[in-house]
Enzyme design. Sequence first.
Site, short mmCIF file in Angstrom:
data_model
loop_
_atom_site.label_atom_id
_atom_site.label_comp_id
_atom_site.label_asym_id
_atom_site.label_seq_id
_atom_site.Cartn_x
_atom_site.Cartn_y
_atom_site.Cartn_z
N SER A 45 1.04 -1.01 -0.05
CA SER A 45 0.03 0.01 -0.02
C SER A 45 0.81 1.14 -0.04
O SER A 45 1.85 1.27 0.91
CB SER A 45 -0.86 0.17 1.23
OG SER A 45 -2.02 0.98 1.08
N GLU A 46 0.70 1.99 -1.00
CA GLU A 46 1.87 3.19 -1.18
C GLU A 46 1.80 4.12 -0.26
O GLU A 46 2.83 5.10 -0.14
CB GLU A 46 1.78 3.57 -2.57
CG GLU A 46 0.49 4.58 -2.98
CD GLU A 46 -0.50 3.76 -3.55
OE1 GLU A 46 -0.65 2.48 -3.38
OE2 GLU A 46 -1.47 4.31 -4.32
N ASN A 47 0.97 4.36 0.57
CA ASN A 47 0.98 4.99 1.59
C ASN A 47 1.79 4.51 2.82
O ASN A 47 2.08 5.34 4.02
CB ASN A 47 -0.43 5.45 2.51
CG ASN A 47 -1.19 4.29 2.84
OD1 ASN A 47 -0.96 3.29 1.99
ND2 ASN A 47 -1.77 4.27 3.82
N SER A 87 8.67 4.54 0.54
CA SER A 87 7.59 3.66 -0.01
C SER A 87 7.76 3.91 -1.64
O SER A 87 7.87 2.99 -2.27
CB SER A 87 6.06 4.12 0.36
OG SER A 87 5.24 3.36 -0.24
#
Lengths: 207, 207, 234, 234
Positions: A45-47, A87
């Site tokens: 999850s790119e967060n 990330s």
Amino acid sequence: MAWDRNQMAARAAQELEDGMYVNLGIGIPTLVANYVGDKDITLQSENGMLGMGPFPFEGEEDPDLINAGKQTITELSRTSYFDSATSFGMIRGGKIAAAILGAMEVAENGDLANWMIPGKLVKGMGGAMDLVAGVGRVIVVMDHTNKHGASKVLKECTLPLTGKGVVDLIITNLGVLEVVEDGLKIVELADGVSEEELRGATEAAIV
Amino acid sequence: MAWDRNQMAARAAQELEDGMYVNLGIGIPTLVANYVGDKDITLQSENGMLGMGPFPFEGEEDPDLINAGKQTITELSRTSYFDSATSFGMIRGGKIAAAILGAMEVAENGDLANWMIPGKLVKGMGGAMDLVAGVGRVIVVMDHTNKHGASKVLKECTLPLTGKGVVDLIITNLGVLEVVEDGLKIVELADGVSEEELRGATEAAIV
Amino acid sequence: MKKIYPDAASALDGLLHDGMQIAAGGFGLCGIPELLIDAIVESGVKDLTIASNNCGVDGFGLGKLLDTHQISKMMSSYVGENDEFMRQYLSGELEIEFNPQGTLAERMRAGGAGIPGFYTKTGVGTVIAEGKEHKDFDGETYIMEEGIFADLSIVKAWKADETGNAVFRKTARNFNPPAAMCGKVCVMEVEEIVPKGSLDPDLIHLPGIYVHRLIQGEHEKRIEQRTVRQKEGA
Amino acid sequence: MKKIYPDAASALDGLLHDGMQIAAGGFGLCGIPELLIDAIVESGVKDLTIASNNCGVDGFGLGKLLDTHQISKMMSSYVGENDEFMRQYLSGELEIEFNPQGTLAERMRAGGAGIPGFYTKTGVGTVIAEGKEHKDFDGETYIMEEGIFADLSIVKAWKADETGNAVFRKTARNFNPPAAMCGKVCVMEVEEIVPKGSLDPDLIHLPGIYVHRLIQGEHEKRIEQRTVRQKEGA
């Protein structure tokens, strides 16, 4: 006939191999997680998370634990957290094997448009531009045509691009197309879909 | 007369203010830590540590805990560890208030040479170039003259530079000099050193 | 997918070739991938370019690869602890590309983060800046440094779980995370492999995505400069 | 030196001025500096440029600063959760500079690390690349993006010790570390200030050097999208 959302997601899941780190976009791509089966897939999850788990049970939501769609999620035994610079470092650095994303338009040269419709409200690209520029393989999952019946698989995108020449594979309700040298190659037809039907719904050159 | 190593270190310590994060070089600068007194100074070791403590007691050496001079050290209650990219990120980013470094030569324009003597063995600059480029204030502590009696405070450096126009203050056995617009300004004379003596030992322009 | 290998030689199997570039973690002898270095010595692979802050000491760490003449070029910030290095350098057998320490760390981190070039003040006006692109930002001059994209990373952590999620100990972290990030393949050695789930997800220093192969082994962890103080009044 | 302040207003005292640039941590409503945002609303400072991945929602987080018309420009990747944002944008009251999410995070990290510019593939061939310097590395085209050097950083952590050493919790880490790094001054709010020495030095996410002022307070931590699954067989 043709594939429904779940069948498209299941077909996309076939593209994933054991050991892959994968980023799933919002919408149909999210459903891909339901079809990875026994494969050892780690979702990013790119967060700021690797090893994204399912939605929490009622009452177990944690405001400090959300995915890139801002939904409450859970962690797994393999999970790690990190900051947004790290990330996207792993995204741009090619460490994510594949991203499965929705799209508004895809062109025969692999151009992708999925973030903006001029004149309408502009929400922003979020992490989409970074993902398509950085991950190993970009797989688009979308309906083959829009609600007016017009092809979304085009000679050239008409909307502002998310990335140029970035798409590797297109999975739609009508079948699977690979982006090759001079256009698109039919990899597979959806259940009950004829090649004529697929060609008829496709503006892009099929080679 | 003039200052000895410990007096030079004590004088350098006067430049440090409460709350500062500081990097101390090898040699005399290391001694500065002994003279900070009650001031709340946090020492950085550029190999990845803030809050460097003293040498360990015999038998308590830890091979995983060394300073930038590769010496065994200890941690404090304020200590944090981080990787080398983060460490030099804070150095280049100007988060370290001051570096106190040794030098082979300093010029009146603030040029510093302290890493290489051509024709002799070349060991490398380590983190010195990053420190002088990045920290808030560069304080040089060194003997005023070399072992042949020649000035190390020059009109121009003769050795390859560590940094151009980077030095703010020079503390030597003879006194304290500040790098200003057109040369050096005498800030203080060491005990028993006359202005004539200091000027006589200085090649650089004193304004 | 299994990341765990029985030993350093098997973990490096198929990854080594003459003329390759290797990024190595460690600072001095602290946190160096001892076991992987030994296996590279054994392999006999040669003409190596190694990006590492230091080059070990005579007979230990990367110094062993000097003794066997397997290194043709070092990218380092400081090589002053090594007589054999100096001998080979002065005789022209060995090339050195000096990098300021922070530039070296950032070049590794940049390579791992898909950044092929960045600007820094470090080295402006020195020999380091010669031949490099200069550019002004806000009235100040910077030089461009390039990301390092190594064929292989060799690094050492304290503990890792089966998926490669790793934690380091004290200043042994140093160059290991950036070195791990910049390799096409990263092999990591640890003191202990722990079961999945035994490391707090909030406290992982290097996520397993950066680690392709993993071994556990005994480490000598030699101390380079043993400095102590006396107990007062003892 | 004391970093701890009694409340958000006192922690911001002397730091605010019209027309300033502020970098804010948080992703969506997760990990946002709620208390500092409220104090900035109270202060009445205006014409702000804010670098933040999102702009809160209507009436919460940075959305409050829209209601009061204190923001003149946002640097963000996604602002889709906010009707007031759209209204002000379409009426020309508010400027938006879209940044791809990773570019925004890296620009903050770069500013904090003294890097005024870096090259990235992200956005090449799109509107994002227009007017930016293009450069080829190894046959591929990249664009240059600039570091962000903000006047002030406002961030939120889980816990911090008295010296500002901070730890974050789960995905609430997000933009907080890079945002903290890029400000000339950084003010941090936490759920709990703990005594020096109570955080493991190996496990600190953001060293105290980046944190100039620190407050503790109650956080609402609103959830933006509450999604759950059903217990099977329940």
